[in-house]
Design an enzyme around this catalytic site. Structure first.
Site, PDB file in Angstrom:
ATOM      1  N   LYS A 279       0.856  -1.200   0.000  1.00  0.00           N
ATOM      2  CA  LYS A 279       0.000   0.000   0.000  1.00  0.00           C
ATOM      3  C   LYS A 279       0.879   1.232   0.000  1.00  0.00           C
ATOM      4  O   LYS A 279       1.522   1.565   0.987  1.00  0.00           O
ATOM      5  CB  LYS A 279      -0.920   0.064   1.224  1.00  0.00           C
ATOM      6  CG  LYS A 279      -2.010   1.121   1.002  1.00  0.00           C
ATOM      7  CD  LYS A 279      -2.668   1.626   2.249  1.00  0.00           C
ATOM      8  CE  LYS A 279      -1.941   2.732   2.938  1.00  0.00           C
ATOM      9  NZ  LYS A 279      -1.774   3.982   2.134  1.00  0.00           N
TER      10      LYS A 279
ATOM     11  N   SER B 270       5.392   7.388  10.075  1.00  0.00           N
ATOM     12  CA  SER B 270       5.545   8.099  11.347  1.00  0.00           C
ATOM     13  C   SER B 270       5.502   7.119  12.530  1.00  0.00           C
ATOM     14  O   SER B 270       4.898   6.041  12.440  1.00  0.00           O
ATOM     15  CB  SER B 270       4.424   9.121  11.494  1.00  0.00           C
ATOM     16  OG  SER B 270       3.182   8.450  11.462  1.00  0.00           O
TER      17      SER B 270
ATOM     18  N   GLU C  88       9.897   1.175  10.491  1.00  0.00           N
ATOM     19  CA  GLU C  88      10.922   2.203  10.261  1.00  0.00           C
ATOM     20  C   GLU C  88      10.207   3.539  10.408  1.00  0.00           C
ATOM     21  O   GLU C  88       9.354   3.870   9.592  1.00  0.00           O
ATOM     22  CB  GLU C  88      11.524   2.083   8.853  1.00  0.00           C
ATOM     23  CG  GLU C  88      12.282   0.804   8.594  1.00  0.00           C
ATOM     24  CD  GLU C  88      13.532   0.668   9.429  1.00  0.00           C
ATOM     25  OE1 GLU C  88      13.939   1.639  10.096  1.00  0.00           O
ATOM     26  OE2 GLU C  88      14.104  -0.433   9.434  1.00  0.00           O
ATOM     27  N   CYS C  89      10.560   4.283  11.445  1.00  0.00           N
ATOM     28  CA  CYS C  89       9.738   5.458  11.774  1.00  0.00           C
ATOM     29  C   CYS C  89      10.537   6.756  11.716  1.00  0.00           C
ATOM     30  O   CYS C  89      11.497   6.864  10.994  1.00  0.00           O
ATOM     31  CB  CYS C  89       9.081   5.234  13.125  1.00  0.00           C
ATOM     32  SG  CYS C  89       8.008   3.770  13.142  1.00  0.00           S
TER      33      CYS C  89
ATOM     34  N   CYS D  14      13.501  11.062   6.801  1.00  0.00           N
ATOM     35  CA  CYS D  14      13.493  10.499   8.159  1.00  0.00           C
ATOM     36  C   CYS D  14      14.827  10.723   8.865  1.00  0.00           C
ATOM     37  O   CYS D  14      14.868  10.877  10.072  1.00  0.00           O
ATOM     38  CB  CYS D  14      13.167   9.020   8.099  1.00  0.00           C
ATOM     39  SG  CYS D  14      14.262   8.128   6.995  1.00  0.00           S
TER      40      CYS D  14
ATOM     41  N   LYS E 204       1.632  22.772   8.788  1.00  0.00           N
ATOM     42  CA  LYS E 204       2.274  22.209   9.985  1.00  0.00           C
ATOM     43  C   LYS E 204       3.707  22.747  10.102  1.00  0.00           C
ATOM     44  O   LYS E 204       4.148  23.158  11.181  1.00  0.00           O
ATOM     45  CB  LYS E 204       2.267  20.678   9.854  1.00  0.00           C
ATOM     46  CG  LYS E 204       2.774  19.946  11.051  1.00  0.00           C
ATOM     47  CD  LYS E 204       2.641  18.436  10.836  1.00  0.00           C
ATOM     48  CE  LYS E 204       3.770  17.729  11.548  1.00  0.00           C
ATOM     49  NZ  LYS E 204       3.975  16.358  11.154  1.00  0.00           N
TER      50      LYS E 204
ATOM     51  N   GLU F 200       9.574  15.988  15.346  1.00  0.00           N
ATOM     52  CA  GLU F 200       9.972  15.828  13.946  1.00  0.00           C
ATOM     53  C   GLU F 200       9.142  16.794  13.100  1.00  0.00           C
ATOM     54  O   GLU F 200       7.921  16.651  13.007  1.00  0.00           O
ATOM     55  CB  GLU F 200       9.724  14.381  13.487  1.00  0.00           C
ATOM     56  CG  GLU F 200      10.224  14.140  12.081  1.00  0.00           C
ATOM     57  CD  GLU F 200       9.929  12.733  11.556  1.00  0.00           C
ATOM     58  OE1 GLU F 200       8.810  12.241  11.753  1.00  0.00           O
ATOM     59  OE2 GLU F 200      10.838  12.139  10.949  1.00  0.00           O
TER      60      GLU F 200
END
Ligand code: NAD
Length: 500
Positions: A192, A246, A268-269, A303, A353, A402
């Site tokens: 996805k 995230s 994996e964030c 990231c 943001k 972040e």
């Protein structure tokens, strides 16, 4: 199609692109069962690009069933490694033959500079598929140290059906980091893509089929996170989910797994990576170049973005001036113009943001050295200037959260211990850089920083041969890239034989 990085060639190539907008399930393009679609837009213009099939629970179910059927049939899972390698190498060749088109798809949907997509992301994507393909027929299983009356085989078998849920910041490359090792080890996958960037993933599945990957082995279900993403996370017949995104959404996958079938979860964030510059850093001009790449490459939507520049106070002012000077040479604008180093923020809410973080930096008393504004509003796109704040405290919001935008915080330090404490004072632990000419300092500090990758005298994530992933809340369960990525897509099996 390959691409000459000149404006006329790029515009001609864009005019000739045909978007694939359907789901790819069981070897064929299909609409969503509901026939619903969603709009994908170009963040550099704010205009719609295409309508994409909006997959939901029934479509994910169909894709998982196709993946399971293919897996159980052995058409891919029990092929010899050499045969799998042949197909995957052909897949890599087809990706290469279509590099220009794939690069443009990522530029158009993600607002990323075409120069980056065509010379970094897509070459790395192709290299990743090739590297994992090349590895697969060179790996051996193990035999345990038994007496002559037994034989203990320790085997690695594919886990089965792998769900891959990926982000929008490196659309093709993040997909490749999952599908390369997952396919090489014999699994079937349901991918996805992020709802903001579906196009390159769909095209990759089509090219994989053209390369000879059997139907059902590589399925793509475009759609939203709460629907299609959650359906993969909760599906009882998915054996493993490999997620990049995230930390907040990563947590959901642990919950989905716990509440369904205990599927394996790899996460994996996010990150808030430090760049630590000691007073004896070898060359401040070189450090400034690396610091700008670390902070502003991919508009900071990265990231491993080195968003905290932790600098010895004796060289801070000099370095900040150099960093600002280099940052000014990075032009922001139309990502299709090969002269631009920074493109657009991914979407309007994300732009807002990032601007809110810049406001927070100002409000908390950080000193704005560069940028700080939305620009090029007349284009309809979502552009922000590269922004540098000096005199930041590590307690400020811009140093803790972040941002995922082009915002760099400069934080001074006096002693090595203080530098390490600041570097580690974060919930994240994905990457770090440090700059010193002293080998002892380099090694000591590299060991002391709690991060998955620490680069010394450069900003780097390593290459395909090195594992990539995070300590603390930056990751869970495994690593992307390298031979260690293979292990996580396999289950360990013991076969114990009585010989006499
Ligand atoms: P995101 O977490 O919003 O989305 C990632 C994926 O999860 C998308 O496909 C999305 O549709 C899906 N998703 C969203 N909500 C979901 C839900 N409730 N259930 C199931 N799936 C859901 O992340 P993003 O905004 O696409 O990407 C940015 C994040 O990715 C940043 O935090 C960045 O640090 C991280 N990232 C990490 C790495 C790494 O290797 N560690 C690499 C690239 C990006």
């Amino acid at each position: 199609m390959n691409l000459r990085l000149e404006t006329d060639a790029i515009q001609a190539a864009v005019a000739g692109i045909r978007f694939r907008t359907l789901a790819f399930i069981d070897g064929a393009f299909v609409e969503a069962q509901s026939a619903k679609t969603f709009t994908t837009e170009n963040p550099a213009t704010g205009k719609p690009l295409a309508q994409i099939a909006e997959c939901d629970v029934p479509d994910v179910d169909r894709a998982v069933q196709a993946a399971r059927k293919a897996f159980e049939s052995g058409v891919w899972s029990r092929q010899t490694p050499a045969d799998r390698k042949r197909v995957l190498l052909k897949f890599a060749d087809l990706l290469e033959a279509n590099l220009g088109e794939l690069a443009l798809l990522d530029t158009l949907e993600a607002g990323k500079p075409i120069g980056d997509c065509a010379t970094m992301d897509l070459p790395d994507t192709i290299h990743c598929i090739r590297w994992h393909a090349e590895a697969i027929d060179k790996l051996y299983h193990h035999v345990s140290p038994t007496g002559p009356e037994n034989l203990g085989l320790i085997l690695r078998e594919p886990v089965g059906v792998v769900g891959c849920v990926v982000p929008w910041n490196f659309p093709a490359q993040m997909a490749a980091w999952k599908i390369g090792p997952a396919l090489a080890t014999g699994n079937s996958i349901v991918l996805k893509p992020a709802e903001l960037t579906s196009l390159s993933a769909i095209r990759m599945a089509e090219l994989a089929a053209e390369a000879g990957l059997p139907a059902g082995v590589f399925n793509v279900v475009p759609g939203f996170g709460e629907t299609a993403g959650q359906a993969i996370g909760r599906h009882p017949d998915v054996d493993l989910v490999a997620f990049t995104g995230s930390t907040e959404v990563g947590r959901y996958f642990l919950k989905y797994s716990a509440e369904s079938n205990l599927k394996r979860i790899l996460l994996e964030c996010g990150g808030k990576s430090p760049q630590v510059v000691f007073a004896d850093a070898p060359d401040l001009d070189a450090v400034a170049g690396h610091a700008v790449s670390a902070a502003f490459w991919n508009m900071g939507e990265n990231c491993s973005c080195g968003s905290r520049l932790i600098v010895h106070k004796s060289v801070k002012d000099e370095l900040v001036a150099k960093v600002a000077a280099v940052a000014k040479t990075w032009k922001t604008g139309d990502p299709l113009d090969p002269g631009n180093r920074l493109g657009a923020m991914i979407e309007k809410p994300h732009l807002e943001k990032v601007l809110a973080y810049i406001d927070a930096g100002r409000a908390e008393g950080a000193r704005l050295v560069l940028g700080g504004n939305r620009i090029l509003e007349e284009t309809g796109g979502y552009f922000v200037e590269p922004t540098i704040f000096d005199d930041v405290s590590n307690r400020m919001k811009i140093a803790r959260e972040e941002i995922f935008g082009p915002v760099l915080s400069v934080i001074p330090f006096s002693t090595e211990d203080e530098a390490v404490a600041l570097a580690n004072d974060t919930n994240y632990g994905l990457a770090a850089s440090l700059y010193t000419r002293d080998l002892g300092t380099a090694h000591r500090v590299a060991r002391a920083i709690r991060a998955g990758t620490v680069s010394v005298n450069c900003f780097s994530e390593g290459d395909i041969t090195t594992p990539f992933g995070g300590f603390k809340e930056s990751g869970f369960g495994g690593r992307d890239k390298s031979i260690w990525a293979h292990e996580q897509y396999t289950e360990l099996k013991t076969i114990w034989m009585q010989l006499s």
